[in-house]
Design an enzyme around this catalytic site. Structure first.
Site, short mmCIF file in Angstrom:
data_model
loop_
_atom_site.label_atom_id
_atom_site.label_comp_id
_atom_site.label_asym_id
_atom_site.label_seq_id
_atom_site.Cartn_x
_atom_site.Cartn_y
_atom_site.Cartn_z
NE ARG A 1 -10.90 -9.65 -2.39
CZ ARG A 1 -11.20 -8.75 -3.34
NH1 ARG A 1 -11.45 -9.14 -4.57
NH2 ARG A 1 -11.26 -7.47 -3.03
CE LYS B 1 -4.01 -1.84 2.48
NZ LYS B 1 -5.02 -1.59 1.44
N1 BES Z 1 -8.28 -3.69 4.14
C1 BES Z 1 -8.39 -3.30 2.80
C2 BES Z 1 -9.68 -2.54 2.51
C3 BES Z 1 -9.71 -1.12 2.97
C4 BES Z 1 -9.02 -0.15 2.29
C5 BES Z 1 -10.49 -0.77 4.03
C6 BES Z 1 -9.10 1.17 2.71
C7 BES Z 1 -10.58 0.55 4.44
C8 BES Z 1 -9.88 1.52 3.78
C9 BES Z 1 -8.37 -4.52 1.88
O1 BES Z 1 -7.61 -5.58 2.32
C10 BES Z 1 -7.80 -4.08 0.58
O2 BES Z 1 -6.66 -3.70 0.56
N2 BES Z 1 -8.61 -4.10 -0.45
C11 BES Z 1 -8.18 -3.66 -1.74
C12 BES Z 1 -8.72 -4.62 -2.76
C13 BES Z 1 -8.17 -4.40 -4.13
C14 BES Z 1 -6.70 -4.77 -4.15
C15 BES Z 1 -8.94 -5.22 -5.11
C16 BES Z 1 -8.77 -2.26 -1.95
O3 BES Z 1 -9.91 -2.02 -1.57
O4 BES Z 1 -8.03 -1.42 -2.48
MN MN Z 2 -5.57 -5.39 1.74
#
Ligand code: BES
Ligand code: MN
Ligand code: ZN
Length: 519
Positions: free
Chosen positions: A337, A263
């Site tokens: 997931r 990230k």
């Molecule tokens: N934990 C995150 C989702 C999230 C992101 C929650 C920002 C709250 C704020 C999750 O594990 C994630 O990183 N999801 C990705 C999925 C994507 C790679 C398809 C996302 O939402 O960017």
């Molecule tokens: Mn994630």
């Protein structure tokens, strides 16, 4: 904190000795002949007070009123929403260092949900996070009386909501703890702590057990960290063992760096909140401990960190889930997931009446619904309706999103049965479609709480949502199950000895001031 419910008209409220008396004034307030009525009527007449939600007027040492401070607070229609937002707006008053004892009095008749909203609002306003502060300023507010004209109609809602506040605070506390104070092992310890309460059992599995079960997707996420994974299984048994349980599955990523699909740095600290689904399951069990409802509930928490290192999962890797389905990992940041799919496969062994998973799953859900409503997905209309209604009555809202099969197109891949990401469009829905592939023969719902589980900015912190929604849902389900089962035969000496205390919707144990969460 101690809550009490008391019959109070405005004349009686004036006689309550306390540090702060908050008078909840709705539209169409009808004054009586007492001193408080006169003050409110005057203030409204002179436009120094309005009944608009959150408008307030503070008074000091009012003649004829025993409270040292008085706040007149507009609550709009006086419904649950008005009360929730009104009390929220007056949070500063409830946090004042001089306020130890407060009375919140409804100036007009209150609904059960409005009383519950008042309790939630006060608890929310007065919570203080202390765990990792060296000089802990403890919460000052210690005793709160909720005053209503007629207690009978709202007693049950009041008792339920007090239990909900205990669960919400437990969830907030674990959500707020930084990742180095809330490792998978420490979360598991918190769950084991809950098993001290009547009716709750806890089993914790580590890497070896999880490998034996074949949870290849869950294990894949954990392979890039030094911190050992934990699979937590909580059980609350409040009904006959033959009654099918409701299974709650909480995403327990104690820190989500994104893994190799790292990230960006900005706000990455907030990914300590990526276990808020897990925290909500713990919070629900904390509330069940208080309420002892006639129902069976299972809580499942796959807990691990998502980190990058030499052994970490790589984009393009294919892993085999517990269900046997192979998954191509196109983005290691779509890890929620992966841990959930194995937990959903595992859930089938309980032959559940319903399975609800709770997860901070997608940034896309934050974009779609913001911090107001959680995303709801369901394969079963009755279950969806029950959760929507529970959200309304708990003032912990959600909104249903679709599960059309067309949304699963993007998850197709040449190298495995399914990919772990689709494209950017409808990201919350493709995530839900991924999960749906692992759902067995049971009604299933998924709550995406990415936008609602915590707040950013100056008020950064976990909200404890959706503990309120889930507890309301479970209590409704328990009431329905009770209505459906014929009344038991009069207990014989034998069965009475086996089951010494009758189950009831009200707490069996005396309700002490809740122990600090985590203790
Ligand atoms: N934990 C995150 C989702 C999230 C992101 C929650 C920002 C709250 C704020 C999750 O594990 C994630 O990183 N999801 C990705 C999925 C994507 C790679 C398809 C996302 O939402 O960017
Ligand atoms: Mn994630
Ligand atoms: Zn995540």
């Amino acid at each position: 904190m101690n809550f009490d419910l008391k019959t109070l008209g405005l004349p009686e409220a004036a006689a309550e000795k306390c540090d702060l008396l908050v008078l909840l004034v709705p539209d169409g307030f009808k004054p009586g002949t007492d001193v408080l009525s006169a003050v409110v009527a005057q203030a409204l007449k002179n436009a120094d007070l309005s009944t608009k939600v959150g408008q307030n007027l503070s008074l000091y040492q009012v003649p004829g009123v025993a409270a040292r401070r008085v706040a007149l607070l507009g609550v709009g229609a006086g419904d649950a929403r008005g009360v929730r937002l009104g009390v929220q707006a007056a949070a500063g008053l409830l946090r004042a260092v001089s306020v130890k004892r407060a009375v919140l009095c409804f100036a007009s008749p209150a609904s059960a949900d409005a009383v519950a909203a008042a309790v939630q609002g006060v608890a929310q306003a007065s919570y203080v996070y202390t765990t990792t502060k060296s000089k802990a300023e403890a919460r000052t507010l210690s005793r709160v009386i909720i005053g209503v004209a007629d207690t009978a109609a709202v007693t049950q809602a009041f008792e339920h909501s007090v239990a909900v506040t205990v669960g919400v605070e437990f969830a907030r506390e674990w959500g707020n703890r930084p990742a180095n104070y809330a490792t998978p092992t420490l979360l598991a310890d918190a769950a084991k702590g809950l098993a001290q309460h009547t009716g709750i059992q806890c089993k914790v599995m580590g890497p070896t057990d999880v490998a034996k079960l074949g949870m290849g997707a869950f294990m894949a996420v954990a392979q890039g960290t030094q911190e050992p994974l934990r699979f937590i299984e909580l059980r609350y048994t409040g009904a006959a063992k033959t009654q099918a349980p409701i299974v709650l599955v909480g995403k327990g990523i104690t820190f989500d760096s994104g893994g190799i699909s790292l990230k960006p740095g900005a706000e990455m600290d907030e990914m300590k909140f990526d276990m808020c689904g897990a925290a909500s399951v713990l919070g629900v069990f904390r509330a069940l401990a208080e309420l002892q409802p006639t129902i069976n509930v299972v809580g499942l928490i796959p807990a691990c960190e998502n980190m990058p290192d030499g052994r970490a999962l790589k984009p393009g890797d294919v892993v085999t889930s517990m269900s046997g389905q192979t998954i191509e990992i196109l983005n290691t940041d779509a890890e929620g997931r992966l841990v959930l799919c194995d937990a959903l496969t595992y859930a089938a062994r309980f032959k559940p009446a319903a399975v609800v998973d709770i997860a901070t799953l997608t940034g896309a859900c934050v974009i779609a619904l913001g911090g107001v409503r959680s995303g709801l997905f369901a394969t079963d209309d009755a279950l969806a309706q029950a959760l929507l209604a529970a959200g309304e009555s708990a003032q912990d809202l959600c909104w249903r999103l679709p599960l059309d099969d067309d949304y699963a197109e993007g998850l197709k891949t040449n190298f495995a049965d399914v990919a772990n990401v689709g494209g950017r469009p409808a990201g919350s829905i493709t995530a839900a479609k991924f999960l749906q592939r692992f759902v067995g023969e049971f009604p299933w719902a998924h709550l995406d709480i990415a936008g609602t589980a915590w707040k950013g900015g100056a008020a950064k912190g976990a909200t404890g949502r959706p503990v309120g929604l889930l507890v309301h849902y479970l209590l409704q389900a328990s009431a329905r199950a009770e209505a459906d089962t014929p009344p038991p035969k009069a207990p014989t000496a034998k069965t009475a000895a086996k089951n010494p205390v009758a189950k009831s919707a009200v707490a069996r144990e005396p309700r002490a001031t809740p122990a600090a969460p985590g203790k």
